[in-house]
Design an enzyme around this catalytic site. Structure first.
Site, PDB file in Angstrom:
ATOM      1  N   HIS A  17      51.563  32.355  40.691  1.00 40.34           N
ATOM      2  CA  HIS A  17      50.549  33.380  40.488  1.00 40.34           C
ATOM      3  C   HIS A  17      50.211  33.917  41.866  1.00 40.34           C
ATOM      4  O   HIS A  17      49.837  33.153  42.758  1.00 40.34           O
ATOM      5  CB  HIS A  17      49.303  32.801  39.816  1.00 40.34           C
ATOM      6  CG  HIS A  17      48.252  33.832  39.542  1.00 40.34           C
ATOM      7  ND1 HIS A  17      46.956  33.513  39.267  1.00 40.34           N
ATOM      8  CD2 HIS A  17      48.309  35.184  39.521  1.00 40.34           C
ATOM      9  CE1 HIS A  17      46.243  34.604  39.067  1.00 40.34           C
ATOM     10  NE2 HIS A  17      47.056  35.644  39.227  1.00 40.34           N
ATOM     11  N   ASP A  18      50.336  35.217  42.061  1.00 42.15           N
ATOM     12  CA  ASP A  18      50.216  35.769  43.405  1.00 42.15           C
ATOM     13  C   ASP A  18      48.887  35.400  44.068  1.00 42.15           C
ATOM     14  O   ASP A  18      48.838  35.212  45.286  1.00 42.15           O
ATOM     15  CB  ASP A  18      50.444  37.282  43.424  1.00 42.15           C
ATOM     16  CG  ASP A  18      49.618  38.043  42.404  1.00 42.15           C
ATOM     17  OD1 ASP A  18      48.679  37.464  41.820  1.00 42.15           O
ATOM     18  OD2 ASP A  18      49.917  39.232  42.167  1.00 42.15           O
ATOM     19  N   THR A  19      47.827  35.260  43.279  1.00 40.67           N
ATOM     20  CA  THR A  19      46.556  34.879  43.886  1.00 40.67           C
ATOM     21  C   THR A  19      46.592  33.452  44.407  1.00 40.67           C
ATOM     22  O   THR A  19      45.962  33.139  45.426  1.00 40.67           O
ATOM     23  CB  THR A  19      45.397  35.050  42.893  1.00 40.67           C
ATOM     24  OG1 THR A  19      45.468  36.354  42.329  1.00 40.67           O
ATOM     25  CG2 THR A  19      44.055  34.866  43.575  1.00 40.67           C
ATOM     26  N   THR A  47      45.518  45.661  43.237  1.00 45.46           N
ATOM     27  CA  THR A  47      45.233  46.349  41.979  1.00 45.46           C
ATOM     28  C   THR A  47      44.052  45.690  41.283  1.00 45.46           C
ATOM     29  O   THR A  47      43.164  46.353  40.754  1.00 45.46           O
ATOM     30  CB  THR A  47      46.480  46.333  41.072  1.00 45.46           C
ATOM     31  OG1 THR A  47      47.545  47.006  41.738  1.00 45.46           O
ATOM     32  CG2 THR A  47      46.202  47.021  39.758  1.00 45.46           C
ATOM     33  N   ASN A  58      37.512  37.780  38.018  1.00 44.39           N
ATOM     34  CA  ASN A  58      38.313  38.992  38.172  1.00 44.39           C
ATOM     35  C   ASN A  58      37.398  40.211  38.279  1.00 44.39           C
ATOM     36  O   ASN A  58      36.464  40.347  37.488  1.00 44.39           O
ATOM     37  CB  ASN A  58      39.231  39.191  36.974  1.00 44.39           C
ATOM     38  CG  ASN A  58      40.505  38.398  37.072  1.00 44.39           C
ATOM     39  OD1 ASN A  58      40.471  37.223  37.400  1.00 44.39           O
ATOM     40  ND2 ASN A  58      41.625  39.020  36.755  1.00 44.39           N
ATOM     41  N   GLY A  69      46.198  44.073  50.149  1.00 43.19           N
ATOM     42  CA  GLY A  69      46.269  45.475  50.543  1.00 43.19           C
ATOM     43  C   GLY A  69      44.930  46.086  50.866  1.00 43.19           C
ATOM     44  O   GLY A  69      44.833  46.987  51.711  1.00 43.19           O
TER      45      GLY A  69
END
Length: 462
Positions: free
Chosen positions: A224-226, A247, A284, A394
């Site tokens: 999971h990228d997080t 995003t 989130n 980002g």
């Protein structure tokens, strides 16, 4: 991304960047997973050339991506259709169906997950009875699917599995209670694997196509990228909050055990698995999706979309403008985001932004406000003290957002690294293969020694 890692070395170089565009078909919104896999293969070939030009060879590959979405394989291991996109509307009403079978209070006690209407458990509930799910023999989350195609070995990496609503947060195993209640066949879910485990060597065909040495292995990371991004937070000690900003924005703290209180559930906080057995206690926030989708709409309308210019104009506006709830469900699907933002301001009796700069400022003020509320709630619910907020991903490039976040949180914001996810990915691989040693504190010490961050102090009187 190519990483070179040693006891005093951590370098990252981009080898191949490619778009990730969903595809709308008659049956809904899907990911172009075949196109993504082809770009992964091309990227590995580019990485091989880059490494060999420097006189080295690739040792390991780690795959991370977003969470929740999955592919289904039949008995032969073939993919049954393009995976659905979590923003597809097929999950409308699915949560109610699940909660009739297992109340959300019970579900939260088992999985520790916040309510998101597109979580894997709700996607599967929406798919019950479909020919595709009936024919499926294995479910693979998307990074595991890519790893399967690279190696031929199926499994479920634990940090990503923890986002599905199917994993017991207390035992770290698939939850028989949830599977039985929802009607999901347990055999659909593959064995779990931990970050740092070797998945297997790349298939001979992959080695031939990419030029990878046949000895190259795929290593499980925080897929999971997080989970990888939190490894990539250059924190000193444990008194920090993080905002993994892309995003989506994931806002929370790192803990050593889950928080499963009524208060945590009512605050919609989630307990997701982290590397080395940690817990990502977070909420989130809709994130830069609001800005990205606005830019897309403006571009289609022929309006200016130069982001630096828009941010400068937004930064020149006075404070105290309209603020919306970024997590309003109206903002979730693709569409006319500027119109939705204006409608939200109108519904809440606030001044309606009239120009692009005002809309950009509304988005960033709203995100900063949401970050501050999430950090405050994380501290209140967990008891974890916070002295600094690390903003990675980002969004760390967005100076206005970083300053507004510092002002809203009343805490210093350390922005960067932008590529925290890739850095966390390669650090876990490097440790697994002996290039570096130590716990998360040691990995983060290497980040602090090699990566640049920018500090934003709260503005006086903010």
């Amino acid at each position: 991304m190519v990483g070179r890692v040693g006891p005093a070395r951590l370098e990252l170089v981009e080898a191949h960047r490619f778009p990730n565009q969903p595809v709308r078909l008659p049956d809904g919104l899907h990911w172009d997973i075949l196109g993504l896999y082809q770009d992964v293969v091309q990227g590995l070939g580019a990485a091989v050339g880059h490494v060999r030009a420097g006189g080295g060879e690739l040792v390991s590959v780690g795959v991370d991506s977003w969470a929740i979405d999955y592919g289904l394989l039949d008995a032969t291991g073939a993919l049954l259709g393009n995976p659905y996109h979590y923003r597809d509307r097929r999950t409308d009403g699915a949560a109610d169906k699940v909660h009739r079978a297992i109340p959300f209070e019970t579900l939260y006690a088992a999985t520790g997950l916040q309510f998101l209407p597109f979580t894997t458990v709700y996607q599967l509930a929406a798919a019950l009875g479909t020919p595709q799910l009936e024919a499926a023999r294995t479910l693979l989350l998307l990074p595991d699917l890519l790893g399967y195609w690279l190696t031929g070995r199926a499994g479920a990496e634990a940090t990503n599995a923890s986002t599905t609503g199917l994993l017991d947060v207390r035992t770290g195993q698939w939850s028989g209670e949830v599977l039985r209640a929802v009607g999901i066949r347990p055999e659909l879910l593959p064995p779990l694997r931990q970050p740092g485990e070797v998945v297997g060597p790349v298939r001979a065909e992959v080695a031939e196509e990419t030029g990878l040495p046949p000895s190259t292995v795929v290593t499980a990371v925080g897929s999971h990228d997080t989970a990888s991004a939190v490894v990539g937070v250059p924190a000193d000690g444990d008194r920090f909050a993080y905002v993994s900003c892309g995003t989506w924005s994931l806002v929370g703290v790192e803990l050593d055990r889950p928080v499963l209180t009524v208060e945590s559930r009512e605050a919609n906080f989630t307990n997701e698995g982290g590397v080395d057995g940690t817990v990502r206690f977070l909420r989130n926030v809709m994130g830069l999706w609001l800005l990205q989708e606005s830019l897309r709409v403006w571009e289609r309308a022929g309006l200016p979309t130069d982001l630096p210019t828009l941010l400068t104009a937004a930064g020149d506006l006075p404070t105290g403008g309209p603020v919306v709830d970024p997590d309003d469900p109206a903002f979730l699907p693709p569409g006319d985001m500027p119109a939705r933002l204006k409608a939200a301001c109108r519904r809440t009796g606030q001044p309606v932004p009239t120009g692009q700069a005002q809309l950009v400022r509304c988005i960033l003020d709203s995100l900063a406000d949401a970050y501050a509320r999430a950090v405050g709630d994380a501290v209140r619910l967990s008891g974890q003290q916070v002295e600094v907020v690390h903003l990675v991903g980002g969004g760390a490039r967005n100076e206005l957002l970083c300053q507004l976040a510092a002002d809203a949180c009343g805490l210093p914001v350390l922005a960067g690294p932008v590529e925290a996810t890739a850095l966390g990915n390669v650090l876990v691989q490097a440790r697994a293969h002996g290039s570096i040693q130590g716990d998360l504190q040691a990995l983060r010490a290497l980040l602090r020694a090699t990566q640049q961050v920018r500090r934003y102090e709260p503005t006086a009187g903010s």
